[in-house]
Design an enzyme around this catalytic site. Structure first.
Site, PDB file in Angstrom:
ATOM      1  N   ASN A   1       0.818  -1.222  -0.118  1.00  0.00           N
ATOM      2  CA  ASN A   1      -0.067   0.004  -0.101  1.00  0.00           C
ATOM      3  C   ASN A   1       0.899   1.286   0.078  1.00  0.00           C
ATOM      4  OD1 ASN A   1       0.557   0.888   2.794  1.00  0.00           O
ATOM      5  ND2 ASN A   1      -0.605  -1.062   3.341  1.00  0.00           N
ATOM      6  N   ARG A   2       0.133   2.293  -0.243  1.00  0.00           N
ATOM      7  CA  ARG A   2       0.929   3.695  -0.327  1.00  0.00           C
ATOM      8  C   ARG A   2       1.325   4.302   1.011  1.00  0.00           C
ATOM      9  NH1 ARG A   2       0.201   4.979  -5.602  1.00  0.00           N
ATOM     10  NH2 ARG A   2      -1.698   4.419  -6.629  1.00  0.00           N
TER      11      ARG A   2
END
Ligand code: CTP
Length: 418
Positions: free
Chosen positions: A219-220
């Protein structure tokens, strides 16, 4: 900080146990690596009990973890205390007959050596030359104290006081000049801050779930908010145990740092490091799903042009697990803080979803973060609402991640009480 404490075979090994206490009480993770001769003075059980970690001596133990290079590479500080004349000679020659020798050949961090031996040995031309060699390679070799030695003799060669070694080690590692004798006060942190004497665990960054040896689902998360929280807790005087996943920023200086990759590793690290701590802040962006199967070999494109189907499975909810473990009587923190990233939708608002999540997770406080539309992940500013399980009114805060972190840590202090 990850410290390796090398102990070699001299009677002063018993004083290294005091040095170890100074390190662990300041919140550092210490791997003790005694030589076989050191174990004749102080046994493995003492080192394991005081460090809370497995202790290995031989290069051929735990080979599957590539311990002989991993320990040295991951260390942020290596302290060899006491160092015998023999240990100085072996290090100067680059010999690695045991695990400590391997650590010293792989470490790239600052290395501090505290010799202790009889005066004749310290003044022998061979030892003098070895010390000069080590110093020329950038190793800090302390001069031993002068005074009473083990037998009837007195003179230079006495093991320096553990407080002096620790002060020097802290200076080398850039940790400030606190002698480190305060109970749980973090390194270089204000001893009279609102969280002085408290231990806070902070998780940060994202998890990566491997699909095959080269691919993962991630994920970011940048880890910025978690690092800011750890820094705010340090500034408030807490000893901080920081657990970081994948991040685009450096872990906080002054915290004990554990790095993880997958949700399973994060889960194990949280259960280990949160035991006995006062508070846990789960700021990590944890995967909710991971590939149900891991392919041992890289997944190849198929001949017929079809695409693989990846089946996912749920990961454990770490936050909820810590709450459950605490209810079952395990020494989990009294204050557990969760984060909730919400977008809101036609069904319910961001805050309604937040309140439901707080109840579902069973923690004391939930920091609700509105994401989407350029807010949240990777940004420098944040806008959050803190929700409390004990019914106190929600608190809103907007500002830089550092400002948000200070507000969260302030509320944490209020929940912990005096
Ligand atoms: N978290 C966790 N373990 C997981 C997933 C999340 O400990 N497997 C923690 C996060 O660190 C965060 C909080 O739980 O503190 C909320 O995570 P989030 O993914 O936003 O909440 P979920 O309960 O997974 O809800 P949703 O249905 O919105 O995904």
């Amino acid at each position: 900080m990850r410290i390796v404490l090398g102990v070699t075979g001299g009677i002063a090994a018993y004083k290294a146990a005091l040095l170890l206490r100074l390190m662990t009480e300041s919140g550092h993770q210490v791997d003790v690596v005694p030589t076989p001769a050191a174990l004749r003075f102080v046994g493995k059980a003492t080192w394991e009990a005081l460090s809370g970690r497995p202790v290995r001596t031989d290069t051929f133990e735990a080979v599957e973890t590539v311990n002989h290079v991993r320990l040295g590479r991951e260390a942020e500080l290596v302290v060899v205390a006491p160092a015998t004349a023999d240990a100085l000679a072996r290090t100067a020659a680059g010999l690695a007959p045991d695990l400590l020798g391997n650590v010293l050949l792989t470490a790239t961090c600052p290395v501090l050596v505290a010799p202790a031996m009889h005066t004749e040995m310290w003044q022998h031309p061979a030892t003098v030359a070895n010390v000069a060699t080590l110093r020329s390679r950038g190793i800090t070799v302390l001069d031993p104290d002068s005074g009473r030695l083990t037998g009837r003799d007195t003179g230079p060669g006495r093991f320096p006081e553990p407080e002096r070694i620790w002060a020097e080690a802290r200076r080398l590692a850039g940790l400030g000049d606190d002698a480190g004798t305060g109970a749980a006060a973090g390194p270089g942190t204000p001893a009279d801050g609102p969280l002085a004497g408290r231990t806070v665990v902070v998780t940060a960054g994202g998890t990566r779930e491997a699909l095959d040896p080269v691919r993962y689902l991630g994920n970011r998360s940048s880890g910025k908010q978690g690092v800011a929280l750890a820094e705010a807790a340090l500034a408030a005087g807490a000893a901080v145990r920081f657990i970081g996943g994948s991040m685009s920023v450096e872990p906080p200086a002054g915290a004990e740092v554990t790095r993880v990759e997958s949700t399973a590793e994060l889960h194990a690290a949280v259960m280990d490091r949160a035991a006995g701590a006062d508070a846990l802040i789960m700021a990590a962006a944890v995967a909710d799903f991971r590939p149900a199967e891991y392919a041992e070999a890289k997944i190849k494109k198929s001949e017929d042009g079809s695409s693989p189907v990846i089946r996912l499975e749920r990961t454990p909810d770490i936050l909820a697990e810590t709450v459950r473990a605490r209810a079952a009587g395990e020494p989990m923190p009294g204050v557990i803080v969760g984060f909730g990233a919400e977008t809101g939708d036609a069904e319910a608002s961001v805050l309604e979803y937040g309140a439901a999540k707080l109840a579902r997770k069973g923690c004391e406080m939930l920091v609700v973060n509105q994401v989407g539309g350029g807010r949240g992940f990777g940004q420098d500013d944040n806008e959050v609402t803190m929700l409390f399980a004990d019914g106190r009114d929600p608190v809103e805060v907007a500002g830089s991640k550092a400002e948000v972190a200070r507000a969260v840590v302030g509320q944490l202090g209020a929940l912990l009480g005096p």
